[in-house]
Motif scaffolding. Sequence first.
Motif, mmCIF file in Angstrom:
data_model
loop_
_atom_site.group_PDB
_atom_site.id
_atom_site.type_symbol
_atom_site.label_atom_id
_atom_site.label_comp_id
_atom_site.label_asym_id
_atom_site.label_seq_id
_atom_site.Cartn_x
_atom_site.Cartn_y
_atom_site.Cartn_z
ATOM 1 N N THR A 581 -13.847 6.518 -3.141
ATOM 2 C CA THR A 581 -13.930 5.477 -4.153
ATOM 3 C C THR A 581 -13.257 4.225 -3.605
ATOM 4 O O THR A 581 -12.330 4.302 -2.789
ATOM 5 N N MET A 583 -13.112 -0.526 -4.140
ATOM 6 C CA MET A 583 -13.483 -1.717 -4.890
ATOM 7 C C MET A 583 -14.474 -2.527 -4.058
ATOM 8 O O MET A 583 -14.256 -2.774 -2.875
ATOM 9 N N ILE A 592 -15.451 -1.075 -9.425
ATOM 10 C CA ILE A 592 -15.157 0.223 -8.821
ATOM 11 C C ILE A 592 -16.470 0.925 -8.473
ATOM 12 O O ILE A 592 -17.376 1.030 -9.310
ATOM 13 N N THR A 606 -18.058 0.660 -12.550
ATOM 14 C CA THR A 606 -17.694 -0.345 -13.551
ATOM 15 C C THR A 606 -18.556 -1.576 -13.352
ATOM 16 O O THR A 606 -18.990 -1.881 -12.235
ATOM 17 N N ASP A 612 -11.587 -5.402 -11.248
ATOM 18 C CA ASP A 612 -11.222 -3.991 -11.196
ATOM 19 C C ASP A 612 -10.865 -3.633 -9.765
ATOM 20 O O ASP A 612 -11.595 -3.984 -8.829
ATOM 21 N N PRO A 615 -8.726 1.899 -6.863
ATOM 22 C CA PRO A 615 -9.054 3.177 -7.493
ATOM 23 C C PRO A 615 -8.422 4.351 -6.761
ATOM 24 O O PRO A 615 -8.147 4.289 -5.566
ATOM 25 N N SER A 616 -8.203 5.451 -7.501
ATOM 26 C CA SER A 616 -7.607 6.647 -6.907
ATOM 27 C C SER A 616 -8.133 7.885 -7.628
ATOM 28 O O SER A 616 -8.206 7.913 -8.856
ATOM 29 N N ILE A 624 -10.860 9.084 -12.096
ATOM 30 C CA ILE A 624 -10.429 8.012 -11.207
ATOM 31 C C ILE A 624 -9.575 7.075 -12.048
ATOM 32 O O ILE A 624 -9.945 6.727 -13.174
ATOM 33 N N TYR A 626 -7.815 3.282 -12.100
ATOM 34 C CA TYR A 626 -7.897 1.980 -11.430
ATOM 35 C C TYR A 626 -7.218 0.940 -12.304
ATOM 36 O O TYR A 626 -6.879 1.202 -13.471
ATOM 37 N N GLU A 628 -7.314 -2.794 -14.131
ATOM 38 C CA GLU A 628 -8.246 -3.773 -14.679
ATOM 39 C C GLU A 628 -7.464 -5.039 -15.016
ATOM 40 O O GLU A 628 -6.511 -5.003 -15.798
ATOM 41 N N ARG A 646 -14.549 5.733 -20.322
ATOM 42 C CA ARG A 646 -13.358 5.069 -19.808
ATOM 43 C C ARG A 646 -12.365 4.849 -20.936
ATOM 44 O O ARG A 646 -12.763 4.562 -22.064
#
Length: 664
Positions: A581, A583, A592, A606, A612, A615-616, A624, A626, A628, A646
């Motif tokens: 993942t 950006m 993302i 996204t 955004d 991510p992890s 995930i 992230y 924002e 989300r």
Amino acid sequence: MKTILIILLIIFLLITTLFSIVIINRNKSSSDLETGDFETTESSKDNETAIPDFRIEKIGDMQKFNIDGLSADTKGSESKAEDNSQTVETPDDSGLSDILTQQNEEEASGAESEDTEIEEEATSGEQPEEKSENGTIELYLDGDRENGTYLGKTMCNIECPETSQLYGEDFKNTGFEFIIENNEDIDLLPGSTHYIYIYFYGSQSGWDYTRKEINLPGEETCEKEINIFIDEPEEKTITSIFQSIRGWAVDLRNDNNPGIKTIEIYLNGPRGYGKFLGSAQYGTARSDVAEFFENQNYLPSGYRFEELIYLEPGSTHTIFVYAISSEDECLNYEKREVYLSGVKEEKAIINARIDIQKLDQGGILEITGWAIDKNILNKYLEEKQKNEAGAGEGIDRYAVKKVVYNTNRDGNDNIYSINIDGTELTRLTDYSGNDLYPEVSPDGEKIAYTSDIGGTWQIMIMDWDGSNKKQITFNNFRSAYPSWSHDREYIYFEGYIDGDWELFRIKSNGSEQKRLTFNSSSHDWHPSGHPYEYKIIFESGATGHENIYVMNNNGSGVNNITGDGPRRRVPDVSSDGNKITYMRYSGDNSDIWIMDYNGQNETRLTDNPDMDGHPSFSPDGKYIVYEERKGSNENLVLIDLVSGTRFNLTSSSNINKDGSFLYR
């Protein structure tokens, strides 16, 4: 002889007459009593409420004690009498006797103290709070239940995919929706800042709340020539006692004096909405203000407000300070956010979203979300875990599910942990400098992070609960953004050296530091350790042209897996090694994305105008996290990779970023 007989006869007649009179009177009295009883009975039949005086007194006492359903409420008593009138013609002496006996027994066992308590309630004028229904949501504008404007209430009874995914089907109907169709009902002005207090009632835990900030687009009608500043409290300060507000204010349209009529202070909402705390003392000498504006007439421009304000430990509050001109009643204001030290008792999990776009464009205040009684949830999860353990299968191997991240809620950056449902916020670092970029080890036992030590970033390690902090780099260049190898043997990090970012490797005990890249034409940074190989996934490229690469952890075998094209940055690898993942940019905006480990099958997760990033993956591959960015605020968001839903993990006016899952 004849005379004697006559006398005796007269005496006999007198005795007989007297005896007859007594008998007649006795019969007459008995007849009168019978007539009286009959009249009483008939009266009772006609009126149906006529009760002897002593009985009325006793019933009055019983009503005061609310025994067997009798109530002091007149309307309720009248209704009961009307119901009884349909079927009862005479008082039920036996039933009344039973009630009187019950009352006398209770009086003998201490009902006198209860009577005293009721009399005290009547004296104070306070009525017992009506018991609320489980799942009740109450909403208040610019203040809590004591001070805010009541907006209305709703119920948590809507099906919610988020809670179904987080806690199972038993919690699916915990969503709520609240709508006010016309903004004129609450009259929120363009450019203004407000706070919505969302209260939830759980049958086992009682009331709890969350606070949401809303900033309406547009320009406020404030006089910009009125300068106002708050010296104390400082922005986002943490304090145990809140009792002092001071600063200065000047109307620059007036050269002859400061031009301020009064300073007004409001709590948790703007003027006309928040709680009015009072007016500050104005006119104290401020030589610094007079010197800055080069006008000695502005010397008496300081204000001070000294009053102890009792606020809940662990709570967040906003102070609005207004300066009102003495010329024309024009005004301007400043605000400060204040944190109370301590821990706020967490009785519920409340997640809420406010649709600012609908509020701005259509005047519709729409608040949606979900809420769960924490006590009920904990008992449910404990029981579920027992059942699963008894079955011997299906047990989730991760007992702890958190996210660690850094936030500036304390003024400087510190690292916190939070459960993935948004509960149990815990501070892990308390260093006076900045602590950044936390990264959890694969086994969930350690956290590596960046700390600003003496003006230079260094790599630190601590236990998952914030204990046993240890510095492992002592470089003369900035060292940041650590990531673990799969076996916890190494930590990979970026270092700013020779004018750009390069990648390094160091053993987790602080030994054998090694530089891995020497790319002077671009940055090599944001490393992510492979989940089961000695490889590093990272970002490389000149600013504006970054992409994702993979190399061995000794710096060899560098491979660009995405090629040229759109900017792709800050990669993270899933725990099974199959997905990455990252950006991806479109112009200045980033979203993302996710792709296969070989760079194929890119999928966008996204799509919004916000920035955004970072991510992890969660270790179980379900989520995930992230960050924002909206304006100057950043918050953490979770994506459910199964349902695609989300939801915000954090919702505040701070900067909350760099999330890393902590599963143990």
